[in-house]
Design a protein around this motif. Sequence first.
Motif, PDB file in Angstrom:
ATOM      1  N   VAL A   1      16.255   1.209  28.236  1.00  0.00           N
ATOM      2  CA  VAL A   1      15.087   1.622  26.890  1.00  0.00           C
ATOM      3  C   VAL A   1      14.965   2.605  26.954  1.00  0.00           C
ATOM      4  CG1 VAL A   1      13.543   1.519  25.139  1.00  0.00           C
ATOM      5  CG2 VAL A   1      14.831  -0.844  26.005  1.00  0.00           C
TER       6      VAL A   1
ATOM      7  N   VAL B   1      13.012   6.120  27.391  1.00  0.00           N
ATOM      8  CA  VAL B   1      11.851   6.690  27.170  1.00  0.00           C
ATOM      9  C   VAL B   1      11.661   8.501  27.519  1.00  0.00           C
ATOM     10  CG1 VAL B   1       9.817   6.360  26.818  1.00  0.00           C
ATOM     11  CG2 VAL B   1      11.132   4.902  27.423  1.00  0.00           C
TER      12      VAL B   1
ATOM     13  N   ILE C   1       4.423   0.129  28.049  1.00  0.00           N
ATOM     14  CA  ILE C   1       4.929  -1.676  28.418  1.00  0.00           C
ATOM     15  C   ILE C   1       3.818  -2.727  27.597  1.00  0.00           C
ATOM     16  CG2 ILE C   1       4.966  -3.067  29.888  1.00  0.00           C
ATOM     17  CD1 ILE C   1       5.948  -0.447  31.618  1.00  0.00           C
TER      18      ILE C   1
ATOM     19  N   LEU D   1      13.482   0.093  31.745  1.00  0.00           N
ATOM     20  CA  LEU D   1      12.922   1.637  30.557  1.00  0.00           C
ATOM     21  C   LEU D   1      13.508   2.479  31.748  1.00  0.00           C
ATOM     22  CD1 LEU D   1       8.847   1.705  30.239  1.00  0.00           C
ATOM     23  CD2 LEU D   1      11.052   0.362  28.946  1.00  0.00           C
TER      24      LEU D   1
ATOM     25  N   ILE E   1      11.252   6.774  22.101  1.00  0.00           N
ATOM     26  CA  ILE E   1      12.157   6.001  22.284  1.00  0.00           C
ATOM     27  C   ILE E   1      13.489   6.570  21.674  1.00  0.00           C
ATOM     28  CG2 ILE E   1      12.690   3.450  22.009  1.00  0.00           C
ATOM     29  CD1 ILE E   1      10.079   2.916  22.865  1.00  0.00           C
TER      30      ILE E   1
ATOM     31  N   GLU F   1      16.422  -3.150  22.176  1.00  0.00           N
ATOM     32  CA  GLU F   1      14.821  -3.668  23.669  1.00  0.00           C
ATOM     33  C   GLU F   1      13.896  -4.331  21.946  1.00  0.00           C
ATOM     34  OE1 GLU F   1      10.182  -1.700  22.097  1.00  0.00           O
ATOM     35  OE2 GLU F   1      12.338  -0.699  22.359  1.00  0.00           O
TER      36      GLU F   1
END
Length: 745
Positions: free
Chosen positions: A483, A485, A502, A573, A589, A597
């Motif tokens: 994912v 970020v 998280i 991540l 994101i 995700e």
Amino acid sequence: MATALNSSSTMENINLSDTSIGKLPEESSVLVVGAGGIGCELLKSLALCRFRSIGVIDLDTIEVSNLNRQFLFRREHVGQAKATVACDSIRRLCPSIHIEPFHGDVITDSRFDISFYKQYDLVINALDNVQARQHVNRMCLLCSKPLIDSGSTGYNGQATLIFKGRTQCYDCIEKPKQQRTYAVCTIRNTPSQPIHCIVWAKFLYNQLFGDNDDPNNEDVTPDADDPENAYNEQETTTTTTTTNGHHKISTRDWVHTELEEFHPISVFNKLFFDDINYLITMKNLWEKRRQPIAIQYEQAFQLNELHQNGQNNHENSTMPKLNDQRIQSISDYVQMFIDSLNELKQRSDKQRKLAASSKEPPFLIWDKNDDADLRFVTASANLRSYIFGINLTSKFDVKSMAGNIIPAVATTNAIVAGITVLQARKILSSLPRSSTDHTLTSLKQLTNVFISTNRSTGAIIQSILLEEPNPSCIQCSDLEQPVRVRINMSLFTLYSLYERLIRKHLKMNKPDVIIADGSGRILISADDDEEDEQMMLKTLDQFKLMNGTILLCEEEYDDKTNEALYQHMKIKLMLEHTDTITDKDEYIIVDDQVIGEIKQIKQSLKRKLSEDDDDDDNIQHLDDYQNELNIVKKTKKLSTTHDEHNNNNNNNNGPMHTSFVMLVDDPVPTHTNGHHTHQETSENNTKNHIQICDDSSTSNDSNSCVILDDDIQTNSKPVNNTEKHEIIADDDDDDDCYCTDITEL
Ligand SMILES: Nc1ncnc2c1ncn2[C@@H]1O[C@H](COP(=O)(O)OP(=O)(O)OP(=O)(O)O)[C@@H](O)[C@H]1O
Ligand SMILES: [Zn+2]
């Protein structure tokens, strides 16, 4: 299976003029990362093979020591950026080329994000370190770009190919760690290799002239606490009389007490006679080993033989040698020791005086390029090697071993670069010619190529079949797409990462957070009962996390609560740094990774949530997980709505997809519509927005969003309010959460 090729058969396999399939060099754009030894060769060869669009990244400036092999640079360029000068030189060679320099660190410079890589058809690494290679590997995996990783060490080299999902990536196989640390007992008591004596000599330098407060400044005296030594020394004083009358004196303390009245011969005798005699008293150490021989200065000049063991292969070789490559006699090393010791003592006294009136440190720092420093370590290491019956080492080799230098051979670099260009040509011919899709049509022709001086295979250039990706590779296995970020690393704290992103947003319970750089470093451990407040307030750059760092968040099944929601869940991540974020808590994101995700969350749910697609009108109170799933559904639905809208406008029946999803922490206005109101009841009226925007919108609305999906375009076009779709998800666990279709706003 290895297929041996000689260079002529390699050439025969490649028809450079074959234009029947794939992209031509002149139609392709290539990114070269690193403009050093291989990089210079590579740029020249690419230009001469008709590559016409090249980007060059390098963080470094030109040094005199580069000039012997990095031929795009001249003496007048020393101090200038390598990337810039390399591009200027190539332009002179080939004026029609479009070649663009980027002076910056490929890992930390925020210019080099996914959209940057997407401009190129192919990426080539010409780097000299694992960390940068791993980073480029990850970026290429993320945007499915073919990567050639080139490298050389002395006479060996390689050009390996990496394609996401088709071949092993750079991290599929763990790299053997080069041993850089040695047991203290080996260094102090029982050396058996030249490197042990070289490490000892560097410690000695630090003891005599270096920073005595540095905890890494190891003592060099014999260590009676060696577990192998049955003789258990009870005394802890620095000066001890041993059984046979020899003295053990800690060099560190001896330096402080005795070095004021400096006498090089006393130093020699302490190190190579007294300490060795003391070591000999530790009888157990020598039961299965050759006992060392103590040498006294007064007799040392009579030790004229070259070495004890017939010496190493170098001496037997007929190759001509430079002076520094020759092994010298013991008496030469005795003299070298005394001379360099005197020289360094004078320099150290000067340095101490200088420090009193300036910011200079009051000690010396060992430098492989300083002749006195190098002579001191060469002489000390060889005297010790002689004492322990270890092969001697030339000054040239000591420099390389003590300075961790990997030798660079210009010819190897040239061969590697040539092969890399051939590899590049083959890859491009496997890419569809008129498409931005970089899926390779065939891997048939492609192999990894290694250059090796190991003649057991009968070939210097070897072509090795490509290997399948490692299914459990943390970087490239498809199951674990990271994912992405976006954050500002110098503002975003560990607290924000763990608690807000998280735990709250990704709904993980209490995962371990591990840095997936091969080091296994744990950033946050699930086992820690209490969080260290000071640590949590640190920003991510203080943990040396960088643009492109991947974090593995892993949670175990919670059998205490038997909570199905918190069963084993893994999320990767990928941190992307951007200076454009100025809010310390803000994170973005990027694009459909959010959906991936949330899908992961969905997969991790043991209980089956009903998937009733139809009742979007019937929005109701949802628990957090149901809510996440609805966001997925809603996102899809909004995309569809938007597609219809677009199709109406453009008469375009092609598929449209959501350009990006942006998640920001901002105070938002209350949204009211016929059915539901988003109440601003959370603290500070702060909510997470997820905004779904489309790049086709053209209004000048000030609420416009930055387009993050690099597939579409890099620069944002403002988003028309009437076209903007927005889902507001509540950041506060206690609040109700609503999904709102923008068409209702
Ligand atoms: N993170 C990075 N970002 C951009 N360029 C990098 C990065 N890491 C290494 N490089 C570049 O890769 C090149 C590697 O080239 P090479 O192996 O010849 O090393 P060198 O530093 O030029 O030579 P030497 O180490 O022998 O002095 C160097 O020019 C270096 O600046
Ligand atoms: Zn891999």
